[in-house]
Design an enzyme around this catalytic site. Structure first.
Site, PDB file in Angstrom:
ATOM      1  CB  VAL A  76     -47.725  17.161  18.099  1.00  0.00           C
ATOM      2  CG1 VAL A  76     -47.885  17.383  19.595  1.00  0.00           C
ATOM      3  CG2 VAL A  76     -46.258  17.207  17.687  1.00  0.00           C
ATOM      4  CB  CYS A  77     -51.971  13.801  20.272  1.00  0.00           C
ATOM      5  SG  CYS A  77     -53.679  13.853  20.856  1.00  0.00           S
ATOM      6  CB  ILE A  78     -54.559  18.697  18.434  1.00  0.00           C
ATOM      7  CG1 ILE A  78     -54.845  20.182  18.665  1.00  0.00           C
ATOM      8  CG2 ILE A  78     -55.846  17.910  18.376  1.00  0.00           C
ATOM      9  CD1 ILE A  78     -55.481  20.871  17.479  1.00  0.00           C
ATOM     10  CB  ALA A  81     -50.205  19.442  21.850  1.00  0.00           C
TER      11      ALA A  81
END
Lengths: 130, 119
Positions: A76-78, A81
Site C-alpha cells: 500500500v503506497c504509504i 495511505a
C-alpha cells in the site's frame, strides 16, 4: 506469466471487485502475481475499519482473504495511505494518531515498490475509475 | 534492459489529488533511474498551461513538481494535440516543453513502451 495488479479505486468501486476477480483468475490459470499495489483511493481497501451492509459484498474483506490465503505481496503506497487515514502501528505512533487500521497481510511502502514490481513482471493491469 | 512505462495523465490539475499522485509515479521512476514517458491527455493537458493561479483555490502549485521532472531524468513528455484543440488551447504556450502528438503518434507511443498506466 508474471503480473502486477494495480488497484486505484476504493473498495466500493466496481473496478476494485473486477481487480479481485481478475487476480483470482490469474492464479487459477497458473500465472504468478509479483505484487498487488494499492494506490490513490485503492489504499482504502487495506483499511480494517470498513463496515459493509450485510446484504452487500465485502470486497475489502475478500481482497484481504485472497491476499492472506495466497501469501501475496500486497503493498500500500504509504503517502497515499497517510493522506487517506490508513495507518500501521509505526505511522500511528509517528504522527500521534489513535487508530491503527492497516489490515493484516498488507504493508505500507513507497512507490518504488510499484516500479520494482514492474521490472520483475511481464504485465501490469491497472484497475481505476468506476 | 529496464522496462519502460508510458504514464497517461488525464486529471485536471485542480480536480483533487489525482494529477499530483500521477506525477509522483513519474518522479519515483526518475529517482530509480527507470525509463518513463508521460502523455498528457484529456483534462490532463490543463496541467501544462502557463501562469496558473492555484492560490485562488487555496491549492499548492503543481507546476513546481512538473518543473522537477527533467531534474529527475523524466524528459520524454508528450501532449495530445486534439485534447488541447477541443479545449480551445491549440496554440497556447505550454509551461513545459512537451511534444505535441497526434493520434497516430499516440498509438506508436503505446506500442513502444512495455507498460501503459493511465491515471
Amino acid at each position: 506469466m508474471k503480473f502486477v495488479i494495480n488497484v486505484l479505486s476504493s473498495s466500493n468501486a466496481p473496478a476494485t471487485r473486477r481487480a479481485l476477480r481478475f487476480a483470482q483468475a490469474v492464479l487459477a490459470a497458473g500465472h504468478e502475481i509479483v505484487r498487488v499495489f494499492f494506490y490513490q483511493d485503492g489504499v482504502l481497501t487495506a483499511s480494517n475499519n470498513l463496515v459493509v451492509a450485510q446484504d452487500q459484498q465485502d470486497i475489502a474483506k475478500q481482497w484481504q482473504a485472497f491476499i492472506t490465503e495466497n501469501k501475496l505481496d500486497a503493498v500500500v503506497c504509504i503517502a497515499a495511505a497517510l493522506r487517506r487515514g490508513v495507518l500501521d502501528q509505526a505511522e500511528a505512533q509517528r504522527y500521534q494518531r489513535e487508530a491503527v487500521n492497516l489490515a493484516d497481510g498488507y504493508q505500507l511502502s513507497g512507490l518504488g515498490q510499484l516500479h520494482d514490481a514492474l521490472q520483475q513482471a511481464d504485465r501490469c493491469i491497472s484497475f481505476g475509475g468506476e | 534492459m529496464a522496462k519502460s512505462v508510458l504514464l497517461i495523465s488525464r486529471q485536471a490539475p485542480w480536480a483533487g489529488i489525482g494529477a499530483a499522485e500521477a506525477l509522483d509515479i513519474a518522479l519515483a521512476a526518475g529517482a530509480f533511474d527507470l525509463p518513463l514517458s508521460i502523455l498528457f491527455m484529456d483534462d490532463g493537458v490543463l496541467q501544462l498551461l502557463d501562469q496558473q493561479q492555484p492560490q485562488a483555490l487555496e491549492q499548492k502549485d503543481l507546476s513546481a513538481n512538473l518543473q522537477a521532472l527533467p531534474m529527475f531524468g523524466i524528459e520524454q513528455l508528450y501532449v495530445a494535440q486534439h485534447c488541447l484543440t477541443v479545449r480551445g488551447l491549440a496554440d497556447n504556450p505550454l509551461a513545459l516543453t512537451a511534444e505535441r502528438v497526434d493520434d497516430q503518434r499516440i498509438q506508436q507511443l503505446i506500442r513502444q513502451h512495455d507498460y501503459v498506466m493511465t491515471l
